[in-house]
Design an enzyme around this catalytic site. Structure first.
Site, mmCIF file in Angstrom:
data_model
loop_
_atom_site.group_PDB
_atom_site.id
_atom_site.type_symbol
_atom_site.label_atom_id
_atom_site.label_comp_id
_atom_site.label_asym_id
_atom_site.label_seq_id
_atom_site.Cartn_x
_atom_site.Cartn_y
_atom_site.Cartn_z
ATOM 1 N N GLU B 52 0.831 -1.213 0.000
ATOM 2 C CA GLU B 52 0.000 0.000 0.000
ATOM 3 C C GLU B 52 0.864 1.260 0.000
ATOM 4 O OE1 GLU B 52 -3.016 -0.249 -0.599
ATOM 5 O OE2 GLU B 52 -3.397 -2.346 -0.093
ATOM 6 N N ASN B 56 1.259 3.846 -3.154
ATOM 7 C CA ASN B 56 0.947 5.268 -3.033
ATOM 8 C C ASN B 56 2.062 6.141 -3.595
ATOM 9 O OD1 ASN B 56 -1.563 4.916 -1.952
ATOM 10 N ND2 ASN B 56 -0.976 5.348 0.166
ATOM 11 N N ARG B 110 -9.435 4.697 -7.574
ATOM 12 C CA ARG B 110 -8.910 4.165 -6.317
ATOM 13 C C ARG B 110 -10.018 4.028 -5.283
ATOM 14 N NH1 ARG B 110 -4.562 1.759 -6.701
ATOM 15 N NH2 ARG B 110 -4.268 2.099 -4.486
HETATM 16 N N1 LIG Z 1 3.027 9.137 -1.132
HETATM 17 C C1 LIG Z 1 1.984 9.942 -1.398
HETATM 18 N N2 LIG Z 1 2.170 11.105 -2.094
HETATM 19 C C2 LIG Z 1 1.135 11.923 -2.371
HETATM 20 N N3 LIG Z 1 -0.150 11.660 -1.978
HETATM 21 C C3 LIG Z 1 -0.387 10.532 -1.286
HETATM 22 C C4 LIG Z 1 0.643 9.633 -0.964
HETATM 23 N N4 LIG Z 1 0.088 8.616 -0.250
HETATM 24 C C5 LIG Z 1 -1.205 8.869 -0.143
HETATM 25 N N5 LIG Z 1 -1.524 10.031 -0.747
HETATM 26 C C6 LIG Z 1 -2.862 10.670 -0.798
HETATM 27 O O1 LIG Z 1 -3.669 10.071 0.207
HETATM 28 C C7 LIG Z 1 -4.860 9.537 -0.375
HETATM 29 C C8 LIG Z 1 -5.334 8.321 0.387
HETATM 30 O O2 LIG Z 1 -4.392 7.280 0.255
HETATM 31 P P1 LIG Z 1 -4.883 5.766 0.384
HETATM 32 O O3 LIG Z 1 -5.633 5.591 1.650
HETATM 33 O O4 LIG Z 1 -3.679 4.902 0.207
HETATM 34 O O5 LIG Z 1 -5.899 5.548 -0.821
HETATM 35 P P2 LIG Z 1 -5.741 5.444 -2.412
HETATM 36 O O6 LIG Z 1 -4.309 5.148 -2.764
HETATM 37 O O7 LIG Z 1 -6.647 4.324 -2.789
HETATM 38 O O8 LIG Z 1 -6.189 6.761 -2.991
HETATM 39 C C9 LIG Z 1 -4.493 9.278 -1.813
HETATM 40 O O9 LIG Z 1 -5.633 9.266 -2.640
HETATM 41 C C10 LIG Z 1 -3.560 10.448 -2.119
HETATM 42 O O10 LIG Z 1 -4.286 11.612 -2.429
#
Ligand SMILES: Nc1ncnc2c1ncn2[C@@H]1O[C@H](COP(=O)(O)OP(=O)(O)O)[C@@H](O)[C@H]1O
Ligand SMILES: Nc1ncnc2c1ncn2[C@@H]1O[C@H](COP(=O)(O)OP(=O)(O)O)[C@@H](O)[C@H]1O
Lengths: 120, 150, 150, 120
Positions: B52, B56, B110
């Site tokens: 995960e 991301n 997502r």
């Molecule tokens: N490494 C990252 N860099 C930039 N934005 C991130 C990062 N990790 C997470 N995010 C932001 O946080 C949100 C939620 O992450 P997550 O719970 O993993 O759901 P998803 O990947 O399904 O969108 C993402 O949609 C994104 O906008």
């Protein structure tokens, strides 16, 4: 990820071999969509997960999208066939077991879609 | 390599933010984590959490370009696994919102379950992020059958 | 991370020169190498070669101290795997001698088969070493069933 | 690496589970030495390699050292029991199959040490 798909009656049986993650989810999604587009007779989707050792939220998202299509557009059911322990745990964690029934054998899966032909 | 105080062993991985490297990262981390007395279920949980966090960095951090993802995995002298997944990407504007279940900036594709899975499967999740500087996710887990010594 | 010209994908591992990290390194490299169309036999061969090169860095490079081992694994656009195992240790005084089968500086404990196994199992082995600066071993292999495109 | 050792007649049967490399070779070596020191009756060594998925030159070195002890000090034989394919290939590559015989079953291994009791 190797994907094989075949139709049996009004069910599409999709067998996957490999990990279902960010890298492979798109191929799964595209394949099921293509099969659905090719045959209006398909109502149910049986996902043979015996060969899938790993799934994460990208894979869950791909399955959930197919659930929506099957349930809303085809009024059918989605069956997960014999998911392995780590996959089963993630399906449960994601709440997907409210939308997807689990069968242990293909026979059982086919019986499930026959018996209750409506959305459960 | 002088190991930091309190660290018994440590590995660093660096790779480009490509989807095919997510599997590499989670498998490599699980192999390292197996130096502790984790059960198979726990190693599976660690794989999901790493998958995960690295996904991301691949999807959200660098937009359509390819950047570097760095994963630091350490085992403390007390027997705890500490993972850091680091990118130098665009950062998360509102970390508290992003961590909410089903919150995603890409609702078309997502599910917003990444952070939820990390929380569920690890003992602790910490997210530090700064706009245009990047994101650092810290994950911690100790084997349930061998509680960490302090 | 801008990938160098001709490189399709690349991962870097860094870890302290401890015996338990030899298994980590060979497994992580094998998982990465599996992005190419290697057979299981070939992946086993890669594991052995990495195990030998990393074991050498652990045993010979740093004496009784712990140093850093760096492993760079790349896949070329032509479909070849290139591995570099790098230490900043004491170096090899006479590389040509060291590469001879059964030559070892520790005849009591070692067999001197490390380089022989690397030669046998990889397509090419290159060793660069400088006293007190360290050693860099480069290993190359392409899947036999899919010859490299140039 | 888990190591179990038991004596059957004048044979020591050592069963290993795990990879035999730089990290684990010393434990193997120490265990066999301790067993040999504890019983002067042991002449032959049967290495049950079914649970060993990997070996490299550090593992080969540990086995070769035991071969020397068994052959020179006890005039006995060393049998490798059912090595898996990657291990078998490395044993062959190292030339160890000139010193070690391969048996596919424990029965076969025990028969081998009974039949020719001298160094082959
Ligand atoms: N490494 C990252 N860099 C930039 N934005 C991130 C990062 N990790 C997470 N995010 C932001 O946080 C949100 C939620 O992450 P997550 O719970 O993993 O759901 P998803 O990947 O399904 O969108 C993402 O949609 C994104 O906008
Ligand atoms: N990374 C290294 N740093 C210093 N010396 C090395 C290194 N790698 C190999 N050597 C030298 O080369 C010799 C031969 O290496 P090798 O064929 O792997 O046999 P072995 O490890 O069994 O001694 C070693 O004994 C050592 O003296």
């Amino acid at each position: 990820m190797h994907i094989k798909a075949r139709r049996m009656g009004d069910s599409l049986i999709v067998r996957m071999e490999g990990e279902l993650d960010l890298k492979t989810a798109d191929a799964f999604k595209a394949r099921v969509r293509a099969e659905l587009a090719a045959s209006g007779r398909i109502r149910h989707l049986i996902l043979d997960l015996r060969g899938v050792p790993f799934i994460d939220s990208s894979g869950i998202g791909a399955i959930l999208g197919r659930c929506r299509e099957i349930r809303e557009e085809r009024q059918g059911r989605v069956i997960a066939l014999a998911p392995r322990r780590p996959v089963r745990r993630v399906l449960a964690l994601a709440g997907l077991l409210r939308l997807v029934d689990v069968a242990e054998t293909q026979r059982e899966a086919l019986a499930m879609v026959k018996e209750g032909s409506a959305v459960p | 390599m002088t190991l930091p105080e309190g660290i018994a062993n440590q590995v660093v991985l660096e790779f480009p933010s490509k989807p095919e490297n997510v599997a590499f990262a989670r498998t490599a981390v699980a192999v390292f984590a197996a130096q502790l007395d984790f059960t198979l279920d726990e190693l599976d949980e660690i794989k999901v959490a790493v998958s995960e966090a690295v996904s991301n960095a691949v999807i959200h951090a660098y937009g359509d370009t390819v950047g570097t993802v760095r994963v630091e995995a350490a085992i403390t002298t007390g027997g705890e696994l500490i993972l850091r997944i680091i990118d130098r990407g665009q950062g998360i504007p509102d970390v508290a919102a992003a961590r909410q279940p089903q919150w995603t900036s890409r609702p078309e594709e997502r599910m917003g379950l990444g952070f939820t899975f990390m929380e569920e499967y690890m003992d602790a999740v910490d997210v530090e992020s700064a706009p245009q500087a990047g994101t650092r996710v810290t994950l911690r887990k100790a084997p349930a059958r061998a509680p960490i010594a302090r």
